[in-house]
Structure formats: C-alpha cells, structure tokens
Design a protein around this motif. Sequence first.
Motif, PDB file in Angstrom:
ATOM      1  N   PRO A   1      45.996  31.350  55.858  1.00  0.00           N
ATOM      2  CA  PRO A   1      46.151  32.786  56.141  1.00  0.00           C
ATOM      3  C   PRO A   1      47.291  33.042  57.120  1.00  0.00           C
ATOM      4  CG  PRO A   1      43.841  32.132  56.238  1.00  0.00           C
ATOM      5  CD  PRO A   1      44.635  30.873  56.145  1.00  0.00           C
TER       6      PRO A   1
ATOM      7  N   THR B   1      46.702  32.655  45.753  1.00  0.00           N
ATOM      8  CA  THR B   1      46.288  32.410  47.132  1.00  0.00           C
ATOM      9  C   THR B   1      44.883  32.961  47.331  1.00  0.00           C
ATOM     10  OG1 THR B   1      46.934  34.511  48.188  1.00  0.00           O
ATOM     11  CG2 THR B   1      48.694  32.920  47.749  1.00  0.00           C
TER      12      THR B   1
ATOM     13  N   GLY C   1      46.988  42.218  46.551  1.00  0.00           N
ATOM     14  CA  GLY C   1      46.712  40.813  46.746  1.00  0.00           C
ATOM     15  C   GLY C   1      47.937  39.946  46.474  1.00  0.00           C
TER      16      GLY C   1
ATOM     17  N   CYS D   1      38.831  41.088  57.316  1.00  0.00           N
ATOM     18  CA  CYS D   1      40.008  40.241  57.486  1.00  0.00           C
ATOM     19  C   CYS D   1      39.838  39.089  58.468  1.00  0.00           C
ATOM     20  CB  CYS D   1      41.202  41.080  57.938  1.00  0.00           C
ATOM     21  SG  CYS D   1      41.473  42.574  56.969  1.00  0.00           S
TER      22      CYS D   1
ATOM     23  N   CYS E   1      39.277  35.185  57.813  1.00  0.00           N
ATOM     24  CA  CYS E   1      40.417  34.345  57.421  1.00  0.00           C
ATOM     25  C   CYS E   1      41.524  34.383  58.477  1.00  0.00           C
ATOM     26  CB  CYS E   1      40.980  34.802  56.081  1.00  0.00           C
ATOM     27  SG  CYS E   1      39.824  34.671  54.703  1.00  0.00           S
ATOM     28  N   HIS E   2      41.909  35.600  58.887  1.00  0.00           N
ATOM     29  CA  HIS E   2      43.062  35.759  59.775  1.00  0.00           C
ATOM     30  C   HIS E   2      42.705  35.625  61.249  1.00  0.00           C
ATOM     31  CE1 HIS E   2      45.899  36.822  56.625  1.00  0.00           C
ATOM     32  NE2 HIS E   2      44.963  37.558  56.082  1.00  0.00           N
TER      33      HIS E   2
ATOM     34  N   GLY F   1      38.858  32.865  47.992  1.00  0.00           N
ATOM     35  CA  GLY F   1      39.078  34.213  48.478  1.00  0.00           C
ATOM     36  C   GLY F   1      38.006  35.168  48.013  1.00  0.00           C
TER      37      GLY F   1
ATOM     38  N   MET G   1      44.297  35.460  49.182  1.00  0.00           N
ATOM     39  CA  MET G   1      44.436  36.884  49.489  1.00  0.00           C
ATOM     40  C   MET G   1      44.217  37.701  48.227  1.00  0.00           C
ATOM     41  SD  MET G   1      44.972  39.291  51.626  1.00  0.00           S
ATOM     42  CE  MET G   1      45.313  41.052  51.467  1.00  0.00           C
TER      43      MET G   1
ATOM     44  N   THR H   1      50.607  44.800  49.841  1.00  0.00           N
ATOM     45  CA  THR H   1      49.985  43.475  49.831  1.00  0.00           C
ATOM     46  C   THR H   1      48.466  43.594  49.918  1.00  0.00           C
ATOM     47  OG1 THR H   1      51.928  42.454  50.857  1.00  0.00           O
ATOM     48  CG2 THR H   1      49.845  41.260  51.034  1.00  0.00           C
TER      49      THR H   1
END
Length: 377
Positions: free
Chosen positions: A157, A192, A188, A135, A138-139, A361, A194, A184
């Motif tokens: 993100p 996006t 996904g 993760c 991106c985050h 992604g 994600m 989520t």
Amino acid sequence: MNRSDQYVLPAADQKSRRQGHTERQGPSLATGLAARQRLGAALIVALLSVAWPARAKAAAAPNVGGASSVTVESAADHPTARAAAELLHARRERAWPLLRRWLAGEAIRAEPTQTPALPRPQLIKLGASLYGMYCQNCHGPSGHGDGPRAAVFDPRPRDFRSGLFKFRSTPTGSPPTEEDLFRTISAGLRGTGMLPFADLPEIQRWALAAYVRSLVPNQSELSAAPISVPAPPEDLSSEDRIRTGKDRYRQLGCNKCHGESGRGDGTAAPTLVDAWGRSAAPRDLVAQPLKRGDRPEDVFRSLATGLDGSPMPSYRDAAGDSELWDLVAFVESLQQRAARGVSPSDLARARTRVAAQQRQGAHTVIGGCGCQAGGKQ
C-alpha cells in the motif's frame, strides 16, 4: 480453506440472492451508484456529528510542512458511531456485486459528476472518519502504508506521507490533484489490492481524496498544474505507428526493464527497486493488466508523468506528444498479443498472481478496514 484464501459471500448477499433482489440481476452501475448515494445521505450527518469525534483526534506533534495533523483511531466506542459503521459495512456488502463485476474486467466510472459542496475543513473531517473505516487497515492509521494488512500485498500500500504517488496527472515530483485521487479511489488499480470504491457516494470519495491529499507534506510548495493529454491520433492502431513505436520503445530504453517483447524480463529487471528499497519488478505488458487502465489516454499519461516512487520515469522531456503516441501504439499492441502469441501457462501464472492480490483486497474491503463495529476484521 481459511478467510485469506477464499471469499465467503456475505450473509446479506446470500439473502438477497434467495429473494431475487433486483441488484443481483445486474443493474446498471449508474442505477446502483444513485441508490447508494441516497442511502448514504443520512450517514454523512452521523459521521460528522458523532463518528468523527469518536474516531479521530489531533496528533501531539506539530503540523510540519503542511501535512495533516489528524491521526485516525481504529474503533469508535460511541453507540451512534458504531451504528453508523455497521450500516456502512452492510452497504459495502450489498455493493459486492459491483466489485465482483469489476474483478471480472468491467469498467467503472471514475470521473466525478459534481464538485464537493462541503467546506474544506468539514470535507477533511469526514474524510478522516471514512479513512478509519475503509483505508487504515492497509495504509496505516497515519498514512504511512503500514497497516495490519499491508504485508500481504505486492505491491505494498502507498505511503501517503512520502508524497510519492504513481498515478497522477501532474509532472513528476508533484503531488496528485484531488481529482487524481478521486479517480483512483473510484476506479481502483487493476492487479493490486486497491479495489474500487465507486459504490460510495461522490461526497464521501471527495472527502477521502481531500483527507489523503492533506497528508502530503509541503503540498502547497510542490503543487503543479496537470499535464494535458491530447486526443489520440486516428492512426493509433496502424501498423506503421506500431512499428515506429517499437523503435521508440528501444530508443527510450524501455526494453532494458520491460524486455524486448514486453514481458517484464529486461536485463535490468532483477536489479530494480522502489523508493523504499523494495524489489520493483517491471510490468508484464502482455499478460498483466495495466494498473491505471488500458485506455490510450491512460497509457499516455503514465508515460508523460512517470510513476513516482517506482523505477518508471517520466518521458515528457525525452519525447514529444507524437513520439509518446507512437509508444502508446506499441504498448497497446502488446496487450492485444495476449490473445495469440503467449502460452496459456504463462497467461495463467500472470493472471493467478493478479487475481490473488485483488482477492486479498476484496477481503479487506468487505470484511476489514474497521468497517464493522469495534474495528472487527
């Protein structure tokens, strides 16, 4: 063509294709998930005993407002942690057929089948280690949505530390439940960057949900019970309900952002910004997939809860359940128009933009996020 433009089939996947591996023959999602759960059982022990101490440390700042004080490091130097990361990366490569089927439009089960058995402190520790693998690229390492890959995505993100989450079952202004985050992570968000992580064992998805939830400030004060979603009415697709829904669409001002025909071209559309001051174009309800999903229940939930951090408000106080179902009927009818009333060029442009985000992604999921030893991308 470089890596950011085209996905190169992983070597492991190429080998399995040559050997006629059964996973390449399109097994059921349930079979694939069960197999990956068995493969991941031994990894949980390794991650808890080795990868966690090597990849995470307590932040120097005090824990303010209930937010997690764990900061995830970008690489694990311990040999056992590297081996665990390499094995996890190989498992993601083998799972690529599942991700590819999702990109082609296949639905993925998002609902959990069991609750996590680990004590919560261990669950959060496991989640922090997995966050560093999957993760943070991106985050961001602290969950601020500022990872090294963040700039290539539109929408960006999510900043978990802000406490603003779009996809929740809870009222506007409240943090999501861990079940919301689990869904989520599993399913996904279409259109996006994600992508779904449904190939991970459930315990690992629960761990990621617990860790992300721990990043939310003041979560105990803001928590609220989920909003119930009633069963869809039997006449949801009737012309009368769709016509009533179209009137409701105008009455509630949806046309100001999404446009009279739902194409995202309302008069207010150019002025919309999100909570961080970034441009926030309204969804093209005709040509683009709905991020949360296109089931009637998904649309109802978005209307009832709003999408926090975006210009999309909650309509829970402005309309009752029946009125919201009218609106759902109209939105669902717009999705069906893609097969008839929209020009092929418009559809192609919208779908190309969506596909580009999902392809980015895919690169991040398979080749980045610290999944390889040493945090290689």
